[in-house]
Write an enzyme that holds these catalytic residues in place. Sequence first.
Site, mmCIF file in Angstrom:
data_model
loop_
_atom_site.group_PDB
_atom_site.id
_atom_site.type_symbol
_atom_site.label_atom_id
_atom_site.label_comp_id
_atom_site.label_asym_id
_atom_site.label_seq_id
_atom_site.Cartn_x
_atom_site.Cartn_y
_atom_site.Cartn_z
ATOM 1 N N ASP A 16 0.807 -1.228 0.000
ATOM 2 C CA ASP A 16 0.000 0.000 0.000
ATOM 3 C C ASP A 16 0.836 1.273 0.000
ATOM 4 O OD1 ASP A 16 -2.219 -1.675 0.113
ATOM 5 O OD2 ASP A 16 -2.181 -1.706 2.300
ATOM 6 N N LYS A 55 1.689 2.192 -5.101
ATOM 7 C CA LYS A 55 2.216 1.632 -6.356
ATOM 8 C C LYS A 55 1.299 1.947 -7.540
ATOM 9 C CE LYS A 55 2.290 -2.465 -4.396
ATOM 10 N NZ LYS A 55 2.010 -2.104 -2.988
ATOM 11 N N GLY A 77 -4.515 -4.379 -3.851
ATOM 12 C CA GLY A 77 -5.502 -3.325 -4.132
ATOM 13 C C GLY A 77 -4.732 -2.085 -4.513
ATOM 14 N N HIS A 78 -4.687 -1.767 -5.791
ATOM 15 C CA HIS A 78 -3.881 -0.649 -6.292
ATOM 16 C C HIS A 78 -4.814 0.466 -6.764
ATOM 17 C CE1 HIS A 78 -0.315 -3.611 -7.128
ATOM 18 N NE2 HIS A 78 -0.700 -3.573 -5.862
ATOM 19 N N GLN A 95 1.850 -6.261 -3.203
ATOM 20 C CA GLN A 95 2.315 -6.326 -1.813
ATOM 21 C C GLN A 95 3.596 -5.485 -1.659
ATOM 22 O OE1 GLN A 95 1.294 -9.740 -3.256
ATOM 23 N NE2 GLN A 95 -0.613 -8.779 -2.706
ATOM 24 N N THR A 102 -8.443 -3.437 -0.316
ATOM 25 C CA THR A 102 -8.989 -4.739 -0.670
ATOM 26 C C THR A 102 -10.007 -5.204 0.362
ATOM 27 O OG1 THR A 102 -7.050 -5.381 -1.915
ATOM 28 C CG2 THR A 102 -8.370 -7.177 -1.034
ATOM 29 N N THR A 103 -9.671 -5.058 1.644
ATOM 30 C CA THR A 103 -10.539 -5.619 2.684
ATOM 31 C C THR A 103 -11.269 -4.559 3.500
ATOM 32 O OG1 THR A 103 -8.630 -5.659 4.166
ATOM 33 C CG2 THR A 103 -9.117 -7.689 2.968
HETATM 34 P P1 GDP Z 1 -0.812 0.339 -3.534
HETATM 35 O O1 GDP Z 1 -1.375 -0.945 -3.054
HETATM 36 O O2 GDP Z 1 0.669 0.426 -3.292
HETATM 37 O O3 GDP Z 1 -1.155 0.650 -4.968
HETATM 38 O O4 GDP Z 1 -1.451 1.490 -2.630
HETATM 39 P P2 GDP Z 1 -3.019 1.635 -2.271
HETATM 40 O O5 GDP Z 1 -3.749 2.076 -3.477
HETATM 41 O O6 GDP Z 1 -3.495 0.421 -1.568
HETATM 42 O O7 GDP Z 1 -2.960 2.775 -1.166
HETATM 43 C C1 GDP Z 1 -2.414 4.022 -1.429
HETATM 44 C C2 GDP Z 1 -3.465 5.099 -1.132
HETATM 45 O O8 GDP Z 1 -2.847 6.360 -1.051
HETATM 46 C C3 GDP Z 1 -4.509 5.232 -2.211
HETATM 47 O O9 GDP Z 1 -5.712 5.625 -1.617
HETATM 48 C C4 GDP Z 1 -3.960 6.339 -3.106
HETATM 49 O O10 GDP Z 1 -4.981 7.045 -3.800
HETATM 50 C C5 GDP Z 1 -3.316 7.226 -2.083
HETATM 51 N N1 GDP Z 1 -2.113 7.946 -2.530
HETATM 52 C C6 GDP Z 1 -1.132 7.539 -3.384
HETATM 53 N N2 GDP Z 1 -0.144 8.450 -3.428
HETATM 54 C C7 GDP Z 1 -0.507 9.446 -2.593
HETATM 55 C C8 GDP Z 1 0.124 10.656 -2.168
HETATM 56 O O11 GDP Z 1 1.227 11.011 -2.565
HETATM 57 N N3 GDP Z 1 -0.556 11.418 -1.253
HETATM 58 C C9 GDP Z 1 -1.774 11.062 -0.764
HETATM 59 N N4 GDP Z 1 -2.355 11.875 0.128
HETATM 60 N N5 GDP Z 1 -2.387 9.935 -1.133
HETATM 61 C C10 GDP Z 1 -1.755 9.130 -2.022
HETATM 62 P P1 IMO Z 2 -0.952 -4.241 -2.226
HETATM 63 O O1 IMO Z 2 -0.496 -4.816 -3.540
HETATM 64 C C1 IMO Z 2 -0.997 -4.654 2.105
HETATM 65 C C2 IMO Z 2 -1.159 -8.724 3.719
HETATM 66 C C3 IMO Z 2 -2.428 -9.138 4.449
HETATM 67 C C4 IMO Z 2 -1.842 -10.068 5.484
HETATM 68 C C5 IMO Z 2 -0.725 -10.781 4.698
HETATM 69 C C6 IMO Z 2 -1.124 -12.142 4.146
HETATM 70 O O2 IMO Z 2 -2.232 -3.498 -2.294
HETATM 71 O O3 IMO Z 2 0.156 -3.479 -1.591
HETATM 72 P P2 IMO Z 2 -2.649 -12.890 2.113
HETATM 73 O O4 IMO Z 2 -4.115 -12.703 1.856
HETATM 74 O O5 IMO Z 2 -1.774 -12.323 1.053
HETATM 75 O O6 IMO Z 2 -2.309 -14.305 2.431
HETATM 76 O O7 IMO Z 2 -2.365 -12.058 3.464
HETATM 77 O O8 IMO Z 2 -0.404 -9.907 3.635
HETATM 78 N N1 IMO Z 2 -1.363 -8.210 2.342
HETATM 79 C C7 IMO Z 2 -1.271 -6.913 2.005
HETATM 80 N N2 IMO Z 2 -1.055 -5.819 2.764
HETATM 81 N N3 IMO Z 2 -1.101 -4.531 0.774
HETATM 82 C C8 IMO Z 2 -1.291 -5.619 -0.009
HETATM 83 O O9 IMO Z 2 -1.287 -5.557 -1.348
HETATM 84 C C9 IMO Z 2 -1.426 -6.881 0.602
HETATM 85 N N4 IMO Z 2 -1.635 -8.138 0.151
HETATM 86 C C10 IMO Z 2 -1.572 -8.935 1.226
HETATM 87 O O10 IMO Z 2 -3.063 -8.031 5.041
HETATM 88 O O11 IMO Z 2 -1.222 -9.331 6.509
HETATM 89 MG MG MG Z 3 -2.912 -1.625 -1.804
#
Ligand code: GDP
Ligand code: IMO
Ligand code: MG
Length: 427
Positions: A14, A17, A41-42, A225, A301-302
Amino acid sequence: MSNSISLLGLQWGDEGKGKVVDLLSKDIDAAVRYQGGHNAGHTLIIDGKEVVFHLLPSSICHKNIKCFLGRGVVISLEALFSEIDDAFEFIGDLKDRLVVSNAACLIQPYHKKIDQLRERSRSGTKIGTTGRGIGPAYEDRVGRRSIRVADLYDPNALKVKLEEALDIYNFLIKRHDEDQQEDLNELLDENLKQAERLKPFVGNVIAELKAFQESNKTILFEGAQGALLDYSLGTYPFVTSSNSSLGGIASGAGVSATSIDYSLGICKAYTTRVGEGPFPTELNDEIGSYLAEKGGEVGATTGRPRRCGWLDAVLLSHTVYLNGINGICLTKIDVLDGLEKIKICSDYSSSLSREDILESLALNDIEPQYIELEGWQEPTAGVQRFEDLNDKAIDFIAKVEELCGAPIVMISTGPRREDAIIRKYPL
Ligand code: GDP
Ligand code: IMO
Ligand code: MG
């Protein structure tokens, strides 16, 4: 000019990415997911609307980019089709733009059931998984009994494989819940139905990526991840079940390990974690709540709240090293706007040596040691030029660079594509 670029999370996922992939997409020709599944969850902001991709590469909305799901991805066809349906409105028909490896392993309904039942029955040993069947699906892959995409097109062999799988899984499921056992014929019918719909997407990922490489096209390998969730190099057992580090690309996509020209690491200006497991710099106080609220730290995601804490440069310098990071995109610096003081963990005090701590990553019995920096009141949110950042934010960035040993080439200052400072473009 890099032709093959990897983009990896350097923490526990998270890191932002999805947003960074979107930012780079204008300059890439092919995008590849090579590990993980729909546990990811991207998040991207497209035309002001928030969109979350779980299984599809985050570049999928760019019509000129060919997208791949490599053999290392575990695929729930139910999840894949529902994502394709949900996204149809803004990405259209994917028939010529998405290729799914013949050799990818499938997540079956029994994987999801046993993932959830197991977690429910655990007390002290819960991992806090996403409950999507990821772990059990990878167990079958290593155990050489997976049902792979190609198996869907040989109904007799498929039936035998499903029968063998149910021999194991119905036994395991029964121990938890008699009523949740799977029926062979229903499962077979469902698989055969899904096989029909999947057919136009099935292809040879190795050959197609080879062709992209040979014609000097740009390929982006999108990690899911983060490095600390890698089952081999992360905070085991509180990890996911795939190689979410650089090493996962070669085996998960089917390219040579030497073909990555640039390794881009994505790292938040602080740290978050979803699920169980150690987190030395976690803040269970009002600053932790401030980061969670301001950063919108809720699992994409969750929907679970993400635990928040200060940036841990001990772990970051380790993941920078392990992943051969050439440059970092530091994200969410705007979330730190308004804090009076900002801390960065620069060392641990422990009876163990740093080498011992990093070898096991058990992260027990350690006390983080912090460097304290002045915060800033002048917002970084939305800033697009380095020279428009305030001095305190620049000091913070310089300190992170010094401690982690890699240049910060991009800084993300908000969730939108344009909220970014590019110091040295990686492509
Ligand atoms: P990922 O799994 O690495 O793609 O990250 P996620 O999408 O799960 O979580 C990142 C969250 O931060 C999302 O809600 C994005 O919209 C938000 N986000 C990404 N870059 C920035 C940033 O530079 N500033 C802020 N405030 N939010 C951001
Ligand atoms: P993105 O790509 C954050 C975490 C789960 C749990 C552990 C194992 O959005 O960064 P699993 O279901 O994979 O067996 O769970 O990994 N986890 C993540 N945490 N971002 C993710 O993906 C994750 N995918 C799995 O919360 O701790
Ligand atoms: Mg994510």
